[in-house]
Design a protein around this motif. Structure first.
Motif, mmCIF file in Angstrom:
data_model
loop_
_atom_site.group_PDB
_atom_site.id
_atom_site.type_symbol
_atom_site.label_atom_id
_atom_site.label_comp_id
_atom_site.label_asym_id
_atom_site.label_seq_id
_atom_site.Cartn_x
_atom_site.Cartn_y
_atom_site.Cartn_z
ATOM 1 N N SER A 1 0.828 -1.212 0.000
ATOM 2 C CA SER A 1 0.000 0.000 0.000
ATOM 3 C C SER A 1 0.861 1.260 0.000
ATOM 4 O O SER A 1 0.331 2.363 0.125
ATOM 5 N N PHE A 2 2.195 1.101 -0.147
ATOM 6 C CA PHE A 2 3.104 2.246 -0.182
ATOM 7 C C PHE A 2 3.428 2.592 -1.641
ATOM 8 O O PHE A 2 4.253 1.917 -2.281
ATOM 9 N N PRO A 3 2.834 3.647 -2.205
ATOM 10 C CA PRO A 3 3.056 3.957 -3.624
ATOM 11 C C PRO A 3 4.469 4.407 -3.938
ATOM 12 O O PRO A 3 4.894 4.373 -5.101
ATOM 13 N N GLU A 4 5.238 4.848 -2.925
ATOM 14 C CA GLU A 4 6.595 5.339 -3.198
ATOM 15 C C GLU A 4 7.595 4.216 -3.477
ATOM 16 O O GLU A 4 8.731 4.473 -3.865
ATOM 17 N N LEU A 5 7.179 2.979 -3.271
ATOM 18 C CA LEU A 5 8.070 1.857 -3.536
ATOM 19 C C LEU A 5 7.993 1.471 -5.013
ATOM 20 O O LEU A 5 6.918 1.450 -5.617
ATOM 21 N N GLY A 6 9.137 1.148 -5.602
ATOM 22 C CA GLY A 6 9.201 0.776 -7.007
ATOM 23 C C GLY A 6 9.061 -0.723 -7.204
ATOM 24 O O GLY A 6 9.480 -1.516 -6.360
ATOM 25 N N ARG A 7 8.487 -1.100 -8.327
ATOM 26 C CA ARG A 7 8.239 -2.510 -8.635
ATOM 27 C C ARG A 7 9.047 -2.939 -9.849
ATOM 28 O O ARG A 7 9.162 -2.193 -10.823
ATOM 29 N N GLU A 8 9.593 -4.153 -9.773
ATOM 30 C CA GLU A 8 10.361 -4.704 -10.896
ATOM 31 C C GLU A 8 10.026 -6.184 -11.036
ATOM 32 O O GLU A 8 10.020 -6.918 -10.038
ATOM 33 N N GLU A 9 9.719 -6.617 -12.250
ATOM 34 C CA GLU A 9 9.414 -8.022 -12.499
ATOM 35 C C GLU A 9 10.327 -8.555 -13.586
ATOM 36 O O GLU A 9 10.410 -7.988 -14.680
#
Length: 274
Positions: free
Chosen positions: A219-227
């Motif tokens: 729920s923290f939008p400031e975290l980046g996602r990588e797949e």
């Protein structure tokens, strides 16, 4: 001094500086108290209990322990129900085969090794080391340094201001709703167990969440996602980044949720059903 107990009994002691108890099956409760230390034996089935008190060291175990273990494996008739009251600053060591344990209010080092029994910790502070094979560990209001290890048992922690939380399971689920002390660390490792963490929205931490096959939700939008082809990751900094929060799983799902600053830590539903 040494006592052999094969029926309900109460023993009182002048002083206890450390407790070590070994129990095959049944239950043991360790309660912090300002009153005189005591051992209350409510029930004994199978081998008698042996209670020792020497130089402040209080020990409790089964007479002919390994014979008792073999008896329990064959017939499940080697059990006792024990309640122990000791000073809150008394170090506690419990070795359990299938017995359940409850520990409340202790402030010194607490060490638990359990096979199949469930463990409940309430308001325990200081250094806590709890290990099970298949038994569940449930805890609330813990402060300080906490280490949880389990093979298939679930670990659940609600409340507390954690300096360090190190949690490891193979297939057990880990759920923790805690406050992170300044510079606190949370490190979780599982193989297939799901992980659900909730921390204050204002927490400061460097975050690294990794799963090879499980999904990651936050729920923290400031975290980046990588797949990538072989792994999924969510990383980044929360607040001042003073703490550290890391989760590594192979196939378990991961959820990191935020809690409003004015809400207390407590039980929550992470909604991680597949």
């Amino acid at each position: 001094m040494r006592w052999t107990v094969d029926e309900p009994a109460t023993l009182d002691f002048d002083g206890v500086v450390a407790l070590k108890a070994t129990l095959i099956a049944g239950s043991v409760s360790v309660l912090a108290s300002d009153d005189r230390p005591s051992v209350l034996v409510g029930d004994v089935e199978g081998p008698p209990l042996v209670v020792g008190h020497e130089a402040g060291m209080l020990t409790i175990t089964h007479e002919r322990l390994w014979e008792g273990v073999l008896t329990w494996l064959r017939t499940h008739r080697a059990r006792a129900a024990i309640t122990v009251t000791v000073p809150r600053d008394c170090p506690v060591t419990l070795n359990l085969v299938s017995a359940d344990a409850v520990i409340t209010g202790m402030t010194a080092r607490t060490s638990i090794r359990s096979g199949a029994g469930d463990v409940t910790l309430d308001g325990v502070t200081g250094a806590i080391d709890a290990n099970t094979v298949s038994g569940a560990i449930e805890a609330q209001g813990l402060d300080g340094r906490v280490s949880f290890t389990s093979v298939s048992g679930d670990l659940a922690l609600a409340g507390g201001d954690i300096d360090t939380l190190a949690a490891r399971t193979v297939s057990g689920r880990i759920a923790a709703d805690v406050d992170l002390a300044g510079g606190g660390r949370i490190e979780v490792n599982t193989v297939s167990g799901e992980v659900a963490l909730r921390i204050p929205e204002s927490a400061g931490a460097q975050v690294a969440l990794h799963s090879a096959a499980g999904r990651i939700e936050t729920s923290f939008p400031e975290l980046g996602r990588e797949e990538r082809a072989v792994t999924r990751s969510v990383t980044g900094k929360l607040g001042d980044g003073s703490g550290r929060l890391s989760v590594n799983t192979v196939s378990g799902g991961v959820a990191l949720l935020g809690r409003a600053g004015d809400g207390g830590a407590g039980a929550f539903d992470p909604g991680m059903e597949k």
